[in-house]
Write a protein that holds these residues in place. Structure first.
Motif, PDB file in Angstrom:
ATOM      1  N   TYR A 151     -27.846 -14.454  -3.520  1.00 11.44           N
ATOM      2  CA  TYR A 151     -26.511 -13.867  -3.446  1.00 11.44           C
ATOM      3  C   TYR A 151     -25.545 -14.663  -4.313  1.00 11.44           C
ATOM      4  CZ  TYR A 151     -29.107 -12.515   0.693  1.00 11.44           C
ATOM      5  OH  TYR A 151     -30.111 -12.098   1.539  1.00 11.44           O
ATOM      6  N   LEU A 152     -24.780 -13.977  -5.123  1.00 14.06           N
ATOM      7  CA  LEU A 152     -23.813 -14.606  -6.030  1.00 14.06           C
ATOM      8  C   LEU A 152     -22.413 -14.189  -5.605  1.00 14.06           C
ATOM      9  CD1 LEU A 152     -23.136 -16.231  -8.597  1.00 14.06           C
ATOM     10  CD2 LEU A 152     -23.451 -14.102  -9.907  1.00 14.06           C
ATOM     11  N   ASP A 153     -21.578 -15.185  -5.244  1.00 11.87           N
ATOM     12  CA  ASP A 153     -20.220 -14.830  -4.830  1.00 11.87           C
ATOM     13  C   ASP A 153     -19.267 -14.877  -6.016  1.00 11.87           C
ATOM     14  OD1 ASP A 153     -19.478 -17.484  -5.294  1.00 11.87           O
ATOM     15  OD2 ASP A 153     -19.450 -18.048  -3.181  1.00 11.87           O
ATOM     16  N   ARG A 154     -18.020 -14.511  -5.759  1.00 16.16           N
ATOM     17  CA  ARG A 154     -17.042 -14.395  -6.843  1.00 16.16           C
ATOM     18  C   ARG A 154     -16.647 -15.733  -7.443  1.00 16.16           C
ATOM     19  NH1 ARG A 154     -12.786  -9.774  -4.639  1.00 16.16           N
ATOM     20  NH2 ARG A 154     -14.313  -8.057  -4.474  1.00 16.16           N
ATOM     21  N   SER A 155     -16.835 -16.796  -6.697  1.00 14.44           N
ATOM     22  CA  SER A 155     -16.474 -18.122  -7.215  1.00 14.44           C
ATOM     23  C   SER A 155     -17.537 -18.688  -8.148  1.00 14.44           C
ATOM     24  CB  SER A 155     -16.232 -19.090  -6.052  1.00 14.44           C
ATOM     25  OG  SER A 155     -17.456 -19.389  -5.390  1.00 14.44           O
ATOM     26  N   GLY A 156     -18.688 -18.012  -8.228  1.00 12.28           N
ATOM     27  CA  GLY A 156     -19.760 -18.482  -9.101  1.00 12.28           C
ATOM     28  C   GLY A 156     -20.820 -19.290  -8.383  1.00 12.28           C
ATOM     29  N   THR A 157     -20.766 -19.309  -7.051  1.00  8.14           N
ATOM     30  CA  THR A 157     -21.800 -20.003  -6.279  1.00  8.14           C
ATOM     31  C   THR A 157     -22.915 -19.024  -5.951  1.00  8.14           C
ATOM     32  OG1 THR A 157     -20.176 -21.511  -5.280  1.00  8.14           O
ATOM     33  CG2 THR A 157     -22.314 -21.296  -4.178  1.00  8.14           C
ATOM     34  N   VAL A 158     -24.132 -19.422  -6.283  1.00  3.79           N
ATOM     35  CA  VAL A 158     -25.281 -18.584  -5.974  1.00  3.79           C
ATOM     36  C   VAL A 158     -26.033 -19.215  -4.808  1.00  3.79           C
ATOM     37  CG1 VAL A 158     -26.844 -19.709  -7.640  1.00  3.79           C
ATOM     38  CG2 VAL A 158     -27.278 -17.359  -6.921  1.00  3.79           C
ATOM     39  N   TYR A 159     -26.368 -18.372  -3.829  1.00  2.00           N
ATOM     40  CA  TYR A 159     -27.114 -18.822  -2.655  1.00  2.00           C
ATOM     41  C   TYR A 159     -28.557 -18.363  -2.812  1.00  2.00           C
ATOM     42  CZ  TYR A 159     -22.525 -19.726  -0.676  1.00  2.00           C
ATOM     43  OH  TYR A 159     -21.258 -20.224  -0.449  1.00  2.00           O
ATOM     44  N   VAL A 160     -29.470 -19.331  -2.888  1.00  2.00           N
ATOM     45  CA  VAL A 160     -30.891 -19.053  -3.078  1.00  2.00           C
ATOM     46  C   VAL A 160     -31.609 -19.284  -1.760  1.00  2.00           C
ATOM     47  CG1 VAL A 160     -32.966 -19.639  -4.379  1.00  2.00           C
ATOM     48  CG2 VAL A 160     -30.723 -19.758  -5.495  1.00  2.00           C
ATOM     49  N   ASP A 161     -32.136 -18.208  -1.198  1.00  2.00           N
ATOM     50  CA  ASP A 161     -32.817 -18.276   0.096  1.00  2.00           C
ATOM     51  C   ASP A 161     -34.326 -18.234  -0.140  1.00  2.00           C
ATOM     52  OD1 ASP A 161     -33.573 -18.193   2.717  1.00  2.00           O
ATOM     53  OD2 ASP A 161     -32.816 -16.164   3.115  1.00  2.00           O
ATOM     54  N   LEU A 162     -34.989 -19.351   0.142  1.00  2.00           N
ATOM     55  CA  LEU A 162     -36.432 -19.471  -0.075  1.00  2.00           C
ATOM     56  C   LEU A 162     -37.174 -19.492   1.260  1.00  2.00           C
ATOM     57  CD1 LEU A 162     -36.215 -22.242  -2.814  1.00  2.00           C
ATOM     58  CD2 LEU A 162     -36.824 -19.847  -3.214  1.00  2.00           C
ATOM     59  N   SER A 163     -38.431 -19.104   1.221  1.00  2.00           N
ATOM     60  CA  SER A 163     -39.251 -19.135   2.436  1.00  2.00           C
ATOM     61  C   SER A 163     -39.582 -20.583   2.799  1.00  2.00           C
ATOM     62  CB  SER A 163     -40.531 -18.328   2.232  1.00  2.00           C
ATOM     63  OG  SER A 163     -41.336 -18.918   1.231  1.00  2.00           O
ATOM     64  N   SER A 164     -40.059 -20.790   4.011  1.00  2.00           N
ATOM     65  CA  SER A 164     -40.283 -22.145   4.521  1.00  2.00           C
ATOM     66  C   SER A 164     -41.359 -22.908   3.754  1.00  2.00           C
ATOM     67  CB  SER A 164     -40.656 -22.085   6.002  1.00  2.00           C
ATOM     68  OG  SER A 164     -41.833 -21.322   6.175  1.00  2.00           O
ATOM     69  N   GLU A 165     -42.215 -22.193   3.015  1.00  2.00           N
ATOM     70  CA  GLU A 165     -43.268 -22.886   2.240  1.00  2.00           C
ATOM     71  C   GLU A 165     -42.690 -23.845   1.205  1.00  2.00           C
ATOM     72  OE1 GLU A 165     -45.149 -19.244   3.925  1.00  2.00           O
ATOM     73  OE2 GLU A 165     -43.265 -19.681   2.866  1.00  2.00           O
ATOM     74  N   VAL A 166     -41.470 -23.575   0.723  1.00  2.00           N
ATOM     75  CA  VAL A 166     -40.879 -24.458  -0.279  1.00  2.00           C
ATOM     76  C   VAL A 166     -40.702 -25.866   0.271  1.00  2.00           C
ATOM     77  CG1 VAL A 166     -38.452 -23.977   0.304  1.00  2.00           C
ATOM     78  CG2 VAL A 166     -39.070 -24.599  -2.037  1.00  2.00           C
ATOM     79  N   SER A 167     -40.540 -25.966   1.572  1.00  2.00           N
ATOM     80  CA  SER A 167     -40.401 -27.270   2.213  1.00  2.00           C
ATOM     81  C   SER A 167     -41.695 -27.723   2.871  1.00  2.00           C
ATOM     82  CB  SER A 167     -39.280 -27.214   3.261  1.00  2.00           C
ATOM     83  OG  SER A 167     -39.166 -28.443   3.953  1.00  2.00           O
ATOM     84  N   ASP A 168     -42.347 -26.787   3.578  1.00  2.00           N
ATOM     85  CA  ASP A 168     -43.557 -27.168   4.332  1.00  2.00           C
ATOM     86  C   ASP A 168     -44.684 -27.616   3.408  1.00  2.00           C
ATOM     87  OD1 ASP A 168     -42.125 -26.391   6.546  1.00  2.00           O
ATOM     88  OD2 ASP A 168     -43.094 -24.421   6.725  1.00  2.00           O
ATOM     89  N   LEU A 169     -44.836 -26.978   2.257  1.00  2.00           N
ATOM     90  CA  LEU A 169     -45.946 -27.288   1.345  1.00  2.00           C
ATOM     91  C   LEU A 169     -45.526 -28.159   0.165  1.00  2.00           C
ATOM     92  CD1 LEU A 169     -47.679 -23.755   1.264  1.00  2.00           C
ATOM     93  CD2 LEU A 169     -48.156 -25.715   2.748  1.00  2.00           C
ATOM     94  N   HIS A 170     -44.333 -28.686   0.228  1.00  2.00           N
ATOM     95  CA  HIS A 170     -43.860 -29.557  -0.851  1.00  2.00           C
ATOM     96  C   HIS A 170     -44.561 -30.917  -0.759  1.00  2.00           C
ATOM     97  CE1 HIS A 170     -41.121 -31.800  -3.481  1.00  2.00           C
ATOM     98  NE2 HIS A 170     -40.669 -30.640  -3.908  1.00  2.00           N
ATOM     99  N   PRO A 171     -44.971 -31.500  -1.892  1.00  2.00           N
ATOM    100  CA  PRO A 171     -45.668 -32.798  -1.847  1.00  2.00           C
ATOM    101  C   PRO A 171     -44.779 -33.944  -1.414  1.00  2.00           C
ATOM    102  CG  PRO A 171     -45.267 -32.135  -4.117  1.00  2.00           C
ATOM    103  CD  PRO A 171     -44.906 -30.965  -3.275  1.00  2.00           C
ATOM    104  N   GLY A 172     -43.466 -33.756  -1.486  1.00  2.00           N
ATOM    105  CA  GLY A 172     -42.544 -34.799  -1.047  1.00  2.00           C
ATOM    106  C   GLY A 172     -42.264 -35.842  -2.118  1.00  2.00           C
ATOM    107  N   GLY A 173     -41.505 -36.866  -1.726  1.00  2.00           N
ATOM    108  CA  GLY A 173     -41.106 -37.902  -2.666  1.00  2.00           C
ATOM    109  C   GLY A 173     -39.776 -37.530  -3.312  1.00  2.00           C
ATOM    110  N   SER A 174     -38.956 -38.529  -3.549  1.00  2.00           N
ATOM    111  CA  SER A 174     -37.628 -38.266  -4.115  1.00  2.00           C
ATOM    112  C   SER A 174     -37.719 -37.654  -5.502  1.00  2.00           C
ATOM    113  CB  SER A 174     -36.799 -39.552  -4.147  1.00  2.00           C
ATOM    114  OG  SER A 174     -37.463 -40.560  -4.905  1.00  2.00           O
ATOM    115  N   ASP A 175     -38.648 -38.161  -6.341  1.00  2.00           N
ATOM    116  CA  ASP A 175     -38.782 -37.613  -7.693  1.00  2.00           C
ATOM    117  C   ASP A 175     -39.234 -36.155  -7.644  1.00  2.00           C
ATOM    118  OD1 ASP A 175     -38.038 -40.027  -8.761  1.00  2.00           O
ATOM    119  OD2 ASP A 175     -40.088 -40.714  -9.148  1.00  2.00           O
TER     120      ASP A 175
END
Length: 235
Positions: A151-175
């Motif tokens: 979703y893109l609002d009028r101020s230019g902020t876009v809200y990206v809604d991802l499924s839980s796999e983006v976090s659950d299956l992420h390898p982790g680490g700050s880099d």
């Protein structure tokens, strides 16, 4: 007396003849001619004779000249973009993790050229999830992740809604988290000037971090300091 009777009878006969003659002369010009009301019109071709008991024929439907299609005019559908044509695609630059460094490397990709910036942004996120095509680059999001909404609002902020796999299956680490976040942020803002900031949601909700490191409660702006623009494929 008898003679007078004969004379009177002869006179009466003559009068009768004269009266009849006068009547014949008065009506003789019309004798044998039917009156106008008695004239029966000839039936049309294919119509039943007037003497038969038939329902009157319905009048032929009139066709308006404006309603009748002209054989010389061919209707042409409105011109719509064909997404199979190269003329209706645009080139974008996506950023993936480089194999031999901590920087992000650019890769050219083509998406459908639509009038909606949000729609183009969705295509960019999906291409990032699909991963790089060039050698020397690594994916920055788990391939099992899905884009649930954008979703893109009028101020230019876009809200990206991802499924839980983006976090659950992420390898982790700050880099790794930095690579994921800025792969999305830089790819969106670099290609679409309508987007100024990116805010991330997971399953429609805000999360504190992506995988224990990067804060997902804040908006992110473009940062090309971690991008190796001199890599082959850069603009």
């Amino acid at each position: 007396m008898k003679r007078e009777t004969i004379v009177l009878g002869a006179v009466a006969a003559v009068c009768t003849v004269l009266l009849v003659a006068a009547l014949v002369m008065r009506t003789g010009g019309h004798a044998g001619r039917p009156t106008e009301a008695a004239v029966t019109p000839e039936p049309a071709d294919g119509a039943p004779p007037g003497g038969e008991d038939t329902a009157p024929a319905a009048p032929a439907a009139s066709v308006s000249p404006a309603a009748a299609p002209s054989p010389a005019v061919t209707a042409t559908p409105a011109e719509t973009p064909s997404f199979t044509s190269e003329q209706n695609r645009r080139e974008v630059t996506l950023f993936f993790q480089e194999v031999d460094s901590e920087s992000l490397g650019p890769e050219k990709r083509k998406i459908f050229l639509t009038s909606s910036a949000a729609d183009q942004a969705k295509q960019i996120v999906v291409e990032l999830i699909n991963g790089p095509l060039e050698t020397g680059l690594l994916p920055t999001l788990p391939p099992q992740a899905r884009l649930r909404g954008l979703y893109l609002d009028r101020s230019g902020t876009v809200y990206v809604d991802l499924s839980s796999e983006v976090s659950d299956l992420h390898p982790g680490g700050s880099d790794g988290e930095i690579a994921t976040i800025y792969s999305l942020v830089d790819s969106l803002i670099y290609n679409l000037p309508e987007i100024k900031r990116v805010h991330f949601l997971v399953n429609g909700e805000e999360r504190d971090t992506l995988k224990s490191h990067l804060d997902l409660r804040r908006d992110y702006q473009k940062d090309l300091s971690i991008v190796d623009m001199d890599r082959k494929g850069a603009r």
